[in-house]
Enzyme design. Structure first.
Site, PDB file in Angstrom:
ATOM      1  N   ARG A  65       9.831  17.756  15.300  1.00  0.00           N
ATOM      2  CA  ARG A  65       9.464  17.426  16.683  1.00  0.00           C
ATOM      3  C   ARG A  65       9.832  15.985  17.027  1.00  0.00           C
ATOM      4  O   ARG A  65      10.316  15.695  18.130  1.00  0.00           O
ATOM      5  CB  ARG A  65       7.956  17.647  16.866  1.00  0.00           C
ATOM      6  N   HIS A  69      12.256  14.968  20.172  1.00  0.00           N
ATOM      7  CA  HIS A  69      11.803  14.089  21.250  1.00  0.00           C
ATOM      8  C   HIS A  69      12.606  12.791  21.279  1.00  0.00           C
ATOM      9  O   HIS A  69      12.757  12.183  22.343  1.00  0.00           O
ATOM     10  CB  HIS A  69      10.313  13.792  21.098  1.00  0.00           C
ATOM     11  N   ASN A  97       4.326  13.072  24.735  1.00  0.00           N
ATOM     12  CA  ASN A  97       4.186  12.429  23.423  1.00  0.00           C
ATOM     13  C   ASN A  97       2.750  12.040  23.094  1.00  0.00           C
ATOM     14  O   ASN A  97       2.313  12.148  21.949  1.00  0.00           O
ATOM     15  CB  ASN A  97       5.068  11.178  23.356  1.00  0.00           C
ATOM     16  N   HIS A 196       9.647  26.337  17.344  1.00  0.00           N
ATOM     17  CA  HIS A 196       8.219  26.570  17.561  1.00  0.00           C
ATOM     18  C   HIS A 196       7.628  27.544  16.549  1.00  0.00           C
ATOM     19  O   HIS A 196       6.407  27.715  16.491  1.00  0.00           O
ATOM     20  CB  HIS A 196       7.982  27.089  18.981  1.00  0.00           C
TER      21      HIS A 196
END
Length: 330
Positions: A65, A69, A97, A196
């Site tokens: 992740r 990001h 975040n 995911h």
């Protein structure tokens, strides 16, 4: 049909405009970048990731992740790792975040090992890219070669972090437009969202879904209703915003294609995930969801390719190799 074609055309135009606005320079990335300057770099990262995932399998999702990001804001430049200072506003307090991204201590641990072996050589951006790959492998996912040579940004961009990182409540139009704007195709998007399968979501991000159209998309069998009841018990209509639920409730610690099967059954936890299969505009995305649900090898291949493509989004302004991933060099 006309409305769908018009929508698809609009998405395409926006995607082209967006990709033109984010120049990509991958000329300096190479599989051999550290062969002479830090030949043990990838092994050091792998060793630390093995320890971390053994301690807690969730560490795999945390690192994946962070890399995602990072790449969606200014390119893969380590900007997501910067702490706020008197002269710099970081990205950690961005809407997608804050209270969501963790794993920074693990990054520090890996960086300390790299600095001990090869001071000032391996960038934090490369650290994230390598660690994300190893994280996936360690929980059963595919391998891919990681080109390296990224530089760490000397800046961060809170505004872009608030606008460019996909949100869990987005509809399909917004989601596809977002990915196209980064030079990533619809196939790349559907494959990357498969990450995911090892992710967790906060109650605040799936509350709208479980008190909204979950019943409409899922089967009305006892299993589906029991799952919904469990989710609503965990996540009431008010409060408990930070309660967590796995996005793949069957095998949350294994990188597999079960996540896509849940979408076929209408049990996607996030609205943005379920939209890929259930949206009336999602003809292409629904086909891909079906393909990945039936063929794990196709998912693994497309995911690996998309991770390389995403990792090749670099910051055209360049930067440095930070000694500490939380702060720019002084």
């Amino acid at each position: 049909m006309y409305s769908y074609l018009s929508l698809a055309l609009m998405i395409y135009i926006l995607g082209v405009l967006g990709s033109r606005g984010s120049a990509q320079d991958v000329s300096k990335l190479s599989l051999k970048y550290y062969d002479k300057s830090c030949p043990n770099a990838q092994q050091l990262v792998r060793t630390e990731m093995e320890c971390a995932v053994r301690e807690n399998p969730r560490n795999a999702a945390l690192m994946l992740r962070l890399h995602f990001h990072d790449c969606f804001v200014q390119g893969c430049d380590g900007s997501v790792l910067l702490d706020d200072t008197e002269t710099l506003v970081g990205e950690k307090k961005a809407s997608q975040n804050l209270n969501s991204l963790i794993g920074f201590d693990l990054v520090d641990r890996i960086k300390n090992q790299l600095e001990g072996e090869c001071p000032g050589v391996v960038s934090c951006a490369d650290l994230l890219a390598i660690a994300a790959r190893d994280a996936v492998i360690l929980v059963g996912g595919p391998y891919w070669d990681v080109p390296v040579g990224r530089q760490d940004s000397k800046t961060a961009n809170l505004e872009k972090a608030n606008t460019d990182i996909p949100a869990p409540t987005q509809n399909l139009f917004a989601l596809v437009t977002n990915f196209l704007g980064k030079g990533l195709s619809v196939q790349d998007m559907v494959a990357l969202v498969g990450s995911h399968t090892i992710g967790m979501a906060r109650c605040v991000n799936f509350r709208e879904r479980i008190y909204g159209d979950f019943r409409a998309t899922s089967d009305s069998d006892l299993n589906s209703m029991a799952y919904l009841s469990k989710l609503q018990s965990l996540c009431p209509e008010r409060g408990h915003d930070n309660k967590l639920s796995p996005m793949d409730y069957v095998s949350p610690n294994m990188f597999d294609n079960i996540f896509y099967r849940s979408l076929l059954n209408g049990k996607g936890l996030l609205n943005s995930d379920q939209e890929m299969y259930s949206s009336f505009t999602g003809i292409e995305t629904a086909k891909l969801v079906k393909t990945y649900a039936a063929d794990p090898l196709a998912f693994f291949k497309h995911f690996s390719d998309a991770m390389v493509k995403m990792g090749n989004i670099t910051n055209p302004e360049g930067g440095e190799v930070r000694k500490n991933c939380r702060f720019v060099n002084t």
